[in-house]
Write a protein that holds these residues in place. Structure first.
Motif, PDB file in Angstrom:
ATOM      1  N   THR A  96       0.941  -1.159   0.012  1.00  0.00           N
ATOM      2  CA  THR A  96      -0.006  -0.049  -0.011  1.00  0.00           C
ATOM      3  C   THR A  96       0.769   1.183  -0.046  1.00  0.00           C
ATOM      4  O   THR A  96       0.302   2.455   0.023  1.00  0.00           O
ATOM      5  N   ILE A  97       2.254   1.048  -0.287  1.00  0.00           N
ATOM      6  CA  ILE A  97       2.964   2.178   0.039  1.00  0.00           C
ATOM      7  C   ILE A  97       2.835   3.334  -1.005  1.00  0.00           C
ATOM      8  O   ILE A  97       2.891   4.539  -0.475  1.00  0.00           O
ATOM      9  N   THR A  98       2.198   3.235  -2.004  1.00  0.00           N
ATOM     10  CA  THR A  98       1.878   4.142  -3.064  1.00  0.00           C
ATOM     11  C   THR A  98       0.805   4.877  -2.687  1.00  0.00           C
ATOM     12  O   THR A  98       0.461   5.872  -3.565  1.00  0.00           O
ATOM     13  N   ASP A  99      -0.276   4.325  -1.763  1.00  0.00           N
ATOM     14  CA  ASP A  99      -1.361   4.684  -1.494  1.00  0.00           C
ATOM     15  C   ASP A  99      -1.950   5.190  -0.309  1.00  0.00           C
ATOM     16  O   ASP A  99      -2.166   4.246   0.499  1.00  0.00           O
ATOM     17  N   PRO A 100      -1.399   6.610   0.276  1.00  0.00           N
ATOM     18  CA  PRO A 100      -1.649   6.500   1.559  1.00  0.00           C
ATOM     19  C   PRO A 100      -3.148   6.520   2.231  1.00  0.00           C
ATOM     20  O   PRO A 100      -3.333   6.040   3.293  1.00  0.00           O
ATOM     21  N   GLY A 101      -4.346   6.500   1.273  1.00  0.00           N
ATOM     22  CA  GLY A 101      -5.289   6.310   1.646  1.00  0.00           C
ATOM     23  C   GLY A 101      -5.724   4.803   2.117  1.00  0.00           C
ATOM     24  O   GLY A 101      -6.765   4.526   2.533  1.00  0.00           O
ATOM     25  N   SER A 102      -4.705   3.932   1.750  1.00  0.00           N
ATOM     26  CA  SER A 102      -5.054   2.557   1.936  1.00  0.00           C
ATOM     27  C   SER A 102      -4.086   2.039   3.150  1.00  0.00           C
ATOM     28  O   SER A 102      -4.089   0.994   3.483  1.00  0.00           O
ATOM     29  N   TYR A 103      -3.261   2.783   3.799  1.00  0.00           N
ATOM     30  CA  TYR A 103      -2.584   2.383   4.842  1.00  0.00           C
ATOM     31  C   TYR A 103      -3.352   1.844   6.133  1.00  0.00           C
ATOM     32  O   TYR A 103      -4.188   2.063   6.278  1.00  0.00           O
ATOM     33  N   THR A 104      -2.484   0.717   6.562  1.00  0.00           N
ATOM     34  CA  THR A 104      -3.087   0.253   7.819  1.00  0.00           C
ATOM     35  C   THR A 104      -2.488   0.935   9.051  1.00  0.00           C
ATOM     36  O   THR A 104      -1.532   1.580   8.736  1.00  0.00           O
ATOM     37  N   VAL A 105      -3.002   0.556  10.113  1.00  0.00           N
ATOM     38  CA  VAL A 105      -2.561   1.303  11.160  1.00  0.00           C
ATOM     39  C   VAL A 105      -0.940   1.153  11.553  1.00  0.00           C
ATOM     40  O   VAL A 105      -0.499   2.174  11.692  1.00  0.00           O
ATOM     41  N   PRO A 106      -0.493  -0.137  11.365  1.00  0.00           N
ATOM     42  CA  PRO A 106       1.058  -0.215  11.881  1.00  0.00           C
ATOM     43  C   PRO A 106       1.900   0.750  10.685  1.00  0.00           C
ATOM     44  O   PRO A 106       3.057   1.227  10.801  1.00  0.00           O
ATOM     45  N   VAL A 107       1.531   0.605   9.236  1.00  0.00           N
ATOM     46  CA  VAL A 107       2.331   1.317   8.475  1.00  0.00           C
ATOM     47  C   VAL A 107       2.058   3.032   8.684  1.00  0.00           C
ATOM     48  O   VAL A 107       3.456   3.721   8.733  1.00  0.00           O
ATOM     49  N   ALA A 108       0.956   3.430   8.992  1.00  0.00           N
ATOM     50  CA  ALA A 108       0.613   4.878   9.224  1.00  0.00           C
ATOM     51  C   ALA A 108       1.425   5.221  10.496  1.00  0.00           C
ATOM     52  O   ALA A 108       2.127   6.385  10.544  1.00  0.00           O
ATOM     53  N   ILE A 109       1.311   4.391  11.628  1.00  0.00           N
ATOM     54  CA  ILE A 109       2.357   4.837  12.661  1.00  0.00           C
ATOM     55  C   ILE A 109       3.857   4.753  12.275  1.00  0.00           C
ATOM     56  O   ILE A 109       4.508   5.641  12.688  1.00  0.00           O
ATOM     57  N   ALA A 110       4.165   3.769  11.550  1.00  0.00           N
ATOM     58  CA  ALA A 110       5.627   3.744  11.216  1.00  0.00           C
ATOM     59  C   ALA A 110       6.175   4.920  10.293  1.00  0.00           C
ATOM     60  O   ALA A 110       7.311   5.297  10.236  1.00  0.00           O
ATOM     61  N   LEU A 111       5.141   5.443   9.690  1.00  0.00           N
ATOM     62  CA  LEU A 111       5.485   6.589   8.924  1.00  0.00           C
ATOM     63  C   LEU A 111       5.068   7.987   9.343  1.00  0.00           C
ATOM     64  O   LEU A 111       5.404   9.059   8.665  1.00  0.00           O
ATOM     65  N   PHE A 112       4.870   7.939  10.906  1.00  0.00           N
ATOM     66  CA  PHE A 112       4.876   9.023  11.546  1.00  0.00           C
ATOM     67  C   PHE A 112       5.983  10.150  11.341  1.00  0.00           C
ATOM     68  O   PHE A 112       7.100   9.493  11.376  1.00  0.00           O
ATOM     69  N   SER A 113       5.773  11.271  10.903  1.00  0.00           N
ATOM     70  CA  SER A 113       7.271  11.942  10.855  1.00  0.00           C
ATOM     71  C   SER A 113       7.468  12.824  12.016  1.00  0.00           C
ATOM     72  O   SER A 113       8.735  13.011  12.511  1.00  0.00           O
ATOM     73  N   GLY A 114       6.818  13.361  12.769  1.00  0.00           N
ATOM     74  CA  GLY A 114       6.969  13.750  13.906  1.00  0.00           C
ATOM     75  C   GLY A 114       6.923  15.404  13.713  1.00  0.00           C
ATOM     76  O   GLY A 114       7.403  15.827  12.807  1.00  0.00           O
ATOM     77  N   ASN A 115       6.887  15.843  15.010  1.00  0.00           N
ATOM     78  CA  ASN A 115       6.777  17.532  14.721  1.00  0.00           C
ATOM     79  C   ASN A 115       8.390  18.077  14.962  1.00  0.00           C
ATOM     80  O   ASN A 115       8.707  19.068  14.315  1.00  0.00           O
ATOM     81  N   ILE A 116       9.366  17.609  15.721  1.00  0.00           N
ATOM     82  CA  ILE A 116      10.662  17.707  15.322  1.00  0.00           C
ATOM     83  C   ILE A 116      11.137  17.145  14.327  1.00  0.00           C
ATOM     84  O   ILE A 116      11.270  15.914  14.508  1.00  0.00           O
ATOM     85  N   ALA A 117      11.885  17.814  13.653  1.00  0.00           N
ATOM     86  CA  ALA A 117      12.721  17.104  12.531  1.00  0.00           C
ATOM     87  C   ALA A 117      13.613  16.069  12.875  1.00  0.00           C
ATOM     88  O   ALA A 117      14.336  16.420  13.883  1.00  0.00           O
ATOM     89  N   ARG A 118      13.565  15.034  12.153  1.00  0.00           N
ATOM     90  CA  ARG A 118      14.600  13.987  12.356  1.00  0.00           C
ATOM     91  C   ARG A 118      14.632  13.180  13.825  1.00  0.00           C
ATOM     92  O   ARG A 118      15.844  12.806  14.065  1.00  0.00           O
ATOM     93  N   GLN A 119      13.449  13.385  14.457  1.00  0.00           N
ATOM     94  CA  GLN A 119      13.759  12.740  15.573  1.00  0.00           C
ATOM     95  C   GLN A 119      12.338  11.882  15.578  1.00  0.00           C
ATOM     96  O   GLN A 119      11.165  11.998  15.354  1.00  0.00           O
TER      97      GLN A 119
END
Lengths: 529, 282
Positions: B220-243
């Protein structure tokens, strides 16, 4: 045949007719011929399809032209399972067609079944085609589902559905009196069993057959991952490199006075294997101290892999045993009656319910080697340890730490399975045992454990399967410090891009799991009864 | 008499100590996640504290305002639900055949089903990817529903098979005598009796599907609308850059785990409503 022509009237028989005693009418005979013809035609069509596909395959044509291995190209495009399966189904259909003409009742029932599953397959395939064709035209500029195109794409299947549907309905209606012969219980059971198994088998073949056989085939080649270079067949070379090992007697490195040298951590330093072996690619994996400055050195052509095998087996055996014992324990507790039992059952499942992606990170934070790590803080606060430990960096603690994390995570899985298993033990057995004066402990060993054996076997199979393939915990918590077989597989594939070699590792894991599964099933007796 | 009462009381105390010990063992990391989810990123990096010094809801706000994450919850529920339905409906038939019917090749079939799940996920990934592409479902949740049986189905079939085998044979014979067909016997008599196994396998398979990461990421990597929970969490970018946004991840963990626990709470009673003693008597 000539006699039957005297009864040109069609009809399903007068009310007084006994089933099976009535002669088949011409129309009915024609129907049987048509259905048998349909099956023979389908069988032949399958052969034809296979032939055409193979002949028109671009990779095979290329290979024929360039004089490279046509066989490899064939395997690459089609594999083994699919062609074999097509041939098998073709043969079965042909046989079914012949047997139908002989009016065999067994064949008729098989035909009925085959037609039913054809209907199901056609419907499912239409749905998938409908969705995928409709979606194919979705672009950013035109975000609409292409209903017209999708309907057009499934039209042929719907048209095909009609004759199949009516053929089956008709066959079911006339089955009782056109066909002859009696069925034995075995034939009936076999058909029943395959009927029930078919959806599972079909689904697994669709999803798993190709990936699995591809792994097997790739493991015999030097294929690169995501590469386009030519692929060569290398036989069992990959396996030889992975598994080749020898045990050599070695001496320790001694200083002038003859005392064995040790490194900073206090472990003895050993001589390297002989130059000849080094040149053959052997490297030391580990050494067992035999005292007196001698040791047995295990050397292998891929020391990293052998190390990974050792790590994984250690991890698997210890964690699965602990999980079984603790899981049984927890299952017994939440099986007894007490208020708050439902909450307790829910609480018990928490570790399993937290996604591994998260729980591994959670442990990473909790295991930090300074005071920001919870485990160190608690243990220091309680005076269990003097100073903070590097749980994940200290080589002698690493594997045991992982085992602890894994046990925490998967005891719920074990406990829940065993809890369900406990329900199948009839309560009156316990009553009988306690009337006979058996105490709780005796009851556990003479009633609970023996009757729970099949469930334990299944739970062990699936726990061992997961432990031998352990990836996430090793990857997140240890990175490349210590490898499991699965993380080594990943490293080989993604870092070294060595697809053939990685597949061979996959196959070795597969074989190890198979051995464990057979041993469990044989010793704990799931097959009996 | 007093002796007996004493042992009884001691037994109760011991039992409750056990219960507390188990609860501590399973829950304290969960508590730690809960604790961390109310802390700021700065506090997490500092010395560990048993309660947040300055509780904040900012992590929850950030997680719940993440549209991808909310959609991922829906996707995960859909994918896991359908996966379990598929595995249980298809798998219970197979398990019945493997557990109750004598036919040639039964053991071989059992192992063949198991062997589908014996490769490491990474080994079958490329092959599965090709199938998903061929079927034209790449990037949609359908890709996951099609590929998850590779691990849920063997599990379901094996567990249910062992349960079907454990049922006494008299049950079917009684049903046959009463004129029930094989199918009626199966779904009206045997299936209800295996309710504990069905619920258990259903729950465990649901959780495996809910938590699966590698297939979900790849398909589902190409389609953010299809992410499941673990994928969405793993791809969290965070507020503070690079952390790594650990506090946020933990807040997400809470949001994700609670529905699962609610599900378990609802279904756990069914686990013990199985074969009641004396079902075959009479």
């Amino acid at each position: 045949m000539a006699e039957e022509k005297k009864h040109p009237l069609e009809g399903t028989g007068s009310p007084g007719d006994q089933p099976r005693q009535r002669r088949a009418t011409d129309i009915e005979n024609l129907g049987v011929e048509l259905i048998s013809g349909l099956f023979m035609l389908l069988g032949l069509a399958l052969f034809g399809l296979l032939f055409v596909q193979i002949n028109s395959d671009p990779a095979i044509r290329e290979a024929t032209r360039n004089d490279t291995s046509v066989f490899l190209a064939f395997l690459d495009s089609f594999g083994i399972v699919t062609p074999l399966l097509i041939i098998l189904i073709g043969v079965l259909f042909l046989r079914l067609g012949f047997n139908l003409r002989k009016r065999s009742v067994t064949a008729a029932r098989w035909a009925e079944l085959a037609l039913l599953w054809m209907i199901v397959a056609l419907v499912l395939y239409s749905i998938i085609t409908f969705v995928s064709v409709g979606r194919a035209s979705i672009t950013l500029s035109n975000p609409t589902f292409d209903i017209g195109g999708a309907i057009l794409a499934i039209l042929p299947f719907l048209v095909l559905l009609v004759p199949v549907f009516f053929a089956r309905r008709w066959l079911t209606g006339v089955l009782e009196y056109i066909f002859e012969g009696d069925e034995t219980l075995t034939t009936r059971n076999t058909r029943m069993a395959w009927n029930l198994l078919l959806p599972t088998v079909a689904l697994l073949i669709l999803v798993a057959a190709r990936p699995l056989e591809e792994t097997f085939i790739t493991s015999l080649t030097d294929k690169r991952f995501a590469g386009t270079g030519t692929v060569n067949f290398v036989g069992l070379d990959n396996y030889a490199k992975l598994l080749q090992f020898r045990i050599e007697s070695v001496n320790c490195r001694s200083d002038e006075s003859g005392v064995c040298q040790t490194d900073n951590a206090g472990t003895t330093r050993w001589e390297l294997p002989s130059r000849d072996l080094l040149q053959l690619g052997f490297r030391p994996v580990g050494t067992i101290d035999r005292g007196n400055g001698t040791g047995l050195s295990i050397i292998g052509t891929d020391p990293d892999f052998l190390q990974a095998v050792g790590n994984t087996l250690y991890f698997t055996v210890i964690s699965v045993v602990l999980e079984l014992v603790l899981g049984l324990f927890v299952a017994m507790v939440v099986n007894s009656k007490f208020s708050g039992r439902g909450l307790m059952r829910t609480a018990m499942l928490v570790p399993w319910a937290i996604p591994t992606v998260i729980s591994a990170r959670l442990w990473e934070v909790m295991l930090r080697d300074n005071q920001s790590g919870l485990i160190n803080k608690i243990l220091v606060d309680l005076n269990v340890i003097q100073s903070s430990q590097a749980w994940l960096a200290n080589p002698s603690l690493q594997l045991n730490t992982l085992i602890m994390v894994d046990v925490w995570k998967t005891v719920p899985f074990m406990a829940l399975l065993l809890l369900a298993g406990l329900q199948t033990i009839p309560g009156d057995l316990y009553e009988a045992a306690s009337v006979d004066g058996a105490n709780r402990v005796r009851q556990f060993f003479s009633v609970t454990l023996p009757l729970l054996r099949p469930t334990i076997a299944v739970a062990l199979v699936f726990r061992t399967l997961d432990a031998l393939r352990a990836f996430d915990v090793f990857q997140v918590l240890l990175g490349r410090q210590k490898l499991s077989m699965a993380t080594y597989n990943y490293e080989t594939l993604v870092q070294a891009q060595n697809g053939g070699y990685a597949s061979a590792i996959g196959v070795i894991i597969f074989i190890l799991i198979f051995i464990f599964a057979v041993v469990y099933v044989r010793t704990l007796g799931v097959e009996t009864e | 008499m007093t002796q007996k009462q004493l042992t009884h009381i001691l037994g109760r105390i011991g039992f409750w100590l056990l219960v507390v010990a188990i609860a501590l063992f399973t829950l304290f990391p969960f508590y730690w996640a809960l604790n961390s989810s109310f802390k700021s990123e700065q506090e997490i990096m500092g010395s560990a504290s048993y309660v947040p010094s300055d509780p904040t809801l900012i992590n929850y706000q950030s997680v719940l305002s993440n549209a991808n994450f909310i959609r991922a919850l829906g996707n995960s529920a859909l994918v896991s639900g359908l996966t379990v339905l598929l595995a249980l409906s298809v798998g219970s038939f197979a398990a019945y055949a493997l557990g109750r019917i004598q036919f040639r090749g039964r053991t071989a079939m059992l192992y063949a089903v198991l062997s589908m799940t014996m490769f490491p996920q990474i080994s079958v990934l490329a092959g599965l990817f090709a199938i998903v592409k061929d079927l034209g479902v790449f990037g949609s949740p359908l890709a996951l529903i099609i590929s998850y049986p590779i691990f849920t189905l063997p599990f379901t079939v094996w567990v249910l098979t062992s349960f079907f085998r454990g049922l006494p044979g008299e049950i079917e014979q009684a049903a046959y005598v009463d004129g029930a067909t094989t199918f009626q016997t199966f779904h009206m008599i045997l299936l209800p009796l295996t309710a504990p196994a069905l619920v258990t396998t259903g729950l465990l398979a649901f959780i495996s599907a809910w938590n699966e990461y590698l297939f979900a990421l790849t398909f589902t990597i190409t389609d953010p609308g299809s992410y499941t929970v673990p994928v969405a969490i793993a791809l969290f970018s965070g507020n503070i850059a690079r952390q790594e946004p650990i506090a946020e991840v933990m807040a997400a963990a809470m949001v994700v785990t609670l529905p699962l626990l609610a599900l378990v709470l609802v279904f756990q009673n069914r686990i013990v409503e199985g074969l009641t003693a004396g079902a075959v008597k009479g």
